[in-house]
Write an enzyme that holds these catalytic residues in place. Structure first.
Site, PDB file in Angstrom:
ATOM      1  CB  THR A 284      34.160  37.293  39.148  1.00  0.00           C
ATOM      2  OG1 THR A 284      33.436  37.761  40.288  1.00  0.00           O
ATOM      3  CG2 THR A 284      33.168  37.175  37.984  1.00  0.00           C
ATOM      4  CG  PHE A 286      35.535  38.149  34.045  1.00  0.00           C
ATOM      5  CD1 PHE A 286      36.060  38.128  35.332  1.00  0.00           C
ATOM      6  CD2 PHE A 286      34.600  39.131  33.741  1.00  0.00           C
ATOM      7  CE1 PHE A 286      35.658  39.049  36.296  1.00  0.00           C
ATOM      8  CE2 PHE A 286      34.189  40.060  34.689  1.00  0.00           C
ATOM      9  CZ  PHE A 286      34.721  40.012  35.974  1.00  0.00           C
TER      10      PHE A 286
HETATM   11  O1  LIG Z   1      29.353  45.265  38.126  1.00  0.00           O
HETATM   12  C1  LIG Z   1      30.522  45.004  37.888  1.00  0.00           C
HETATM   13  O2  LIG Z   1      31.481  45.627  38.334  1.00  0.00           O
HETATM   14  C2  LIG Z   1      30.820  43.868  37.009  1.00  0.00           C
HETATM   15  O3  LIG Z   1      31.867  43.813  36.440  1.00  0.00           O
HETATM   16  C3  LIG Z   1      29.823  42.759  36.915  1.00  0.00           C
HETATM   17  C4  LIG Z   1      30.055  41.644  37.913  1.00  0.00           C
HETATM   18  C5  LIG Z   1      29.139  40.435  37.608  1.00  0.00           C
HETATM   19  O4  LIG Z   1      28.331  40.466  36.693  1.00  0.00           O
HETATM   20  O5  LIG Z   1      29.290  39.439  38.308  1.00  0.00           O
HETATM   21  C6  LIG Z   1      31.433  41.172  37.803  1.00  0.00           C
HETATM   22  C7  LIG Z   1      32.164  40.830  38.862  1.00  0.00           C
HETATM   23  C8  LIG Z   1      31.631  40.897  40.234  1.00  0.00           C
HETATM   24  O6  LIG Z   1      31.329  39.560  40.561  1.00  0.00           O
HETATM   25  C9  LIG Z   1      30.400  41.699  40.346  1.00  0.00           C
HETATM   26  C10 LIG Z   1      29.730  42.086  39.267  1.00  0.00           C
END
Ligand SMILES: O=C(O)C(=O)C[C@]1(C(=O)O)C=C[C@@H](O)C=C1
Length: 414
Positions: A284, A286
């Site tokens: 992911t 950020f």
């Molecule tokens: O729910 C979480 O743990 C988050 O940090 C959010 C979140 C997102 O919004 O994409 C962040 C990373 C992962 O891809 C899954 C969920």
């Protein structure tokens, strides 16, 4: 989507109108300083925005290092509030004069920085905040928008928010919020996301009727869940760790959560399956947000994020993209979202009727720094074809080494 009410952790929510009124002062003063760069609309000339930005370089450098200290929230300074009635004598005697060491830059990548993220402890966003700012004070927020507001209201110094995942795609909400708010992207972190299936101790997979997680968590494990042959309903909740917390707090024995191993540890759950993301190199991305932009540089790879709406005309998107192609600037991402100000344009065609064209906001990330002439020239050209253009930020690319099988090398390793 269901909203779970966490029991033990209270993420930041926006407080009373009184607090809000008190803090507005700061928002306004901050907004004024950054508007010239943030409001990259057609009315403001791009070149002059660049000039403003570079003229800010020196003062900005100071503001990054000194303002946090002077505001007293990131500082070892021993400042006392000014007292008109001179009632401070006893405290004043303890006040240390400024010395040269107090003027050294504040640790913008270090301790004491308050970093807002969405979710509860154990969320991937918390871990990403730890990777972006090791030893920071991570502040949980119940919604993405609250994290934006926490920075705007000076409750936090930075926000770290997910914008896209390699399997689940874009987190659209944050693209919309980037436009609606006036924060600047000051960095990015790419965080490997290693999902586990968690349940209360003693619960067996066969007895599960439900799996809950953030929609991204469910999307990233879609095929693996099917392959596991679980006969379960899939239900979306606000965040992965919140799902784990909900199961633990309510002693729910027929439900499993998709979340991190750290969430299992925090909430006392067992790992039924480890590494259930559909692709081992699930990651992911950020972005880190701040009230002020950082100074773009050329001594390391930079990325710039922009958003624009295009003018009426033919091949506009092609023309915009070619402004980058002609200068050998690679695009790393393009995203379109509905233009909420003008969602639809009616186009009357003689004898044929009225076509309804959907109007978009386009978000582009490109690999160049705003300190480079080629990037400035590309944007000057883009401005000719656009009715709205804003630079969301120019920031260092995350170039950290990559290890898909392990969760992360950061101190927040999940
Ligand atoms: O729910 C979480 O743990 C988050 O940090 C959010 C979140 C997102 O919004 O994409 C962040 C990373 C992962 O891809 C899954 C969920």
């Amino acid at each position: 989507m269901r909203t779970l009410i966490p029991s033990s952790h209270t993420p930041a929510t926006i407080t009373t109108p009184q607090t809000r009124r008190r803090r507005r002062f700061f928002i306004h003063s901050s907004a004024k300083r950054s508007d010239s760069f943030a409001n990259g609309s057609r009315s403001s000339d791009w070149q002059s925005s660049c000039a403003i930005l570079s003229s800010k370089v020196n003062s900005q450098q100071q503001s990054e290092s000194l303002i946090p200290a002077v505001n007293g929230y990131n500082s070892s300074l021993n400042l006392v509030p000014f007292d008109n009635n001179n009632n401070n004598k006893s405290i004043q005697s303890k006040t240390k004069p400024l010395s040269i060491t107090d003027l050294s830059p504040a640790p913008m990548h270090g301790s004491n920085l308050r970093v807002a993220y969405q979710g509860v402890p154990g969320a991937y966003s918390e871990a990403a905040a730890g990777k972006a700012y090791p030893n920071c004070q991570a502040i949980p927020c119940d919604q993405f928008e609250v994290a934006f507001q926490a920075v705007e209201l000076w409750i936090a110094d930075r926000a770290v928010l997910p914008v896209e995942n390699s399997l689940g795609g874009s987190i659209h909400r944050n693209y919309d919020l980037l436009l609606r708010h006036r924060l600047h992207i000051v960095g990015e972190v790419q965080f490997p996301v290693h999902h586990c299936l968690l349940a209360l101790p003693g619960v067996r997979k066969e007895f599960l009727t439900r799996v809950i997680s953030h929609p991204q968590g469910l999307a990233q494990c879609e095929h693996t869940l099917t392959k596991l042959g679980l006969n379960v309903a899939r239900e979306a909740v606000d965040d992965t760790a919140g799902a784990a917390e909900f199961i633990a707090a309510n002693n729910v024995r027929d439900t499993a959560a998709i979340a991190s191993a750290r969430a299992a540890e925090i909430y006392g759950l067992e790992i039924l399956e480890d590494g259930i993301q559909d692709d081992a190199s699930n990651v992911t991305r950020f972005v880190m947000l701040a009230r002020e932009p950082i100074i773009p540089r050329t001594d390391r790879p930079f990325k710039t994020s922009i958003v624009f709406a295009h003018e009426k005309g033919t091949c506009v998107l092609f023309k915009v993209l070619s402004a980058f192609a002609f200068r050998n600037i690679s695009l790393t991402k393009i995203e379109s979202r509905p233009n909420h100000n003008v969602p639809i344009r009616l186009v009357d065609e003689a004898n044929v009727g009225t076509a309804k064209h959907f109007e978009y906001m386009f978000y582009i990330d490109f690999e160049a720094s705003m300190a480079e002439a080629r990037a400035q020239n590309a944007l000057a050209e883009v401005q000719e074809f656009t009715s709205f253009l804003r630079v969301l930020g120019s920031y260092p690319m995350d170039m950290t080494s990559w290890s898909p099988s392990s969760s992360s090398s950061s101190t927040f390793s999940l």
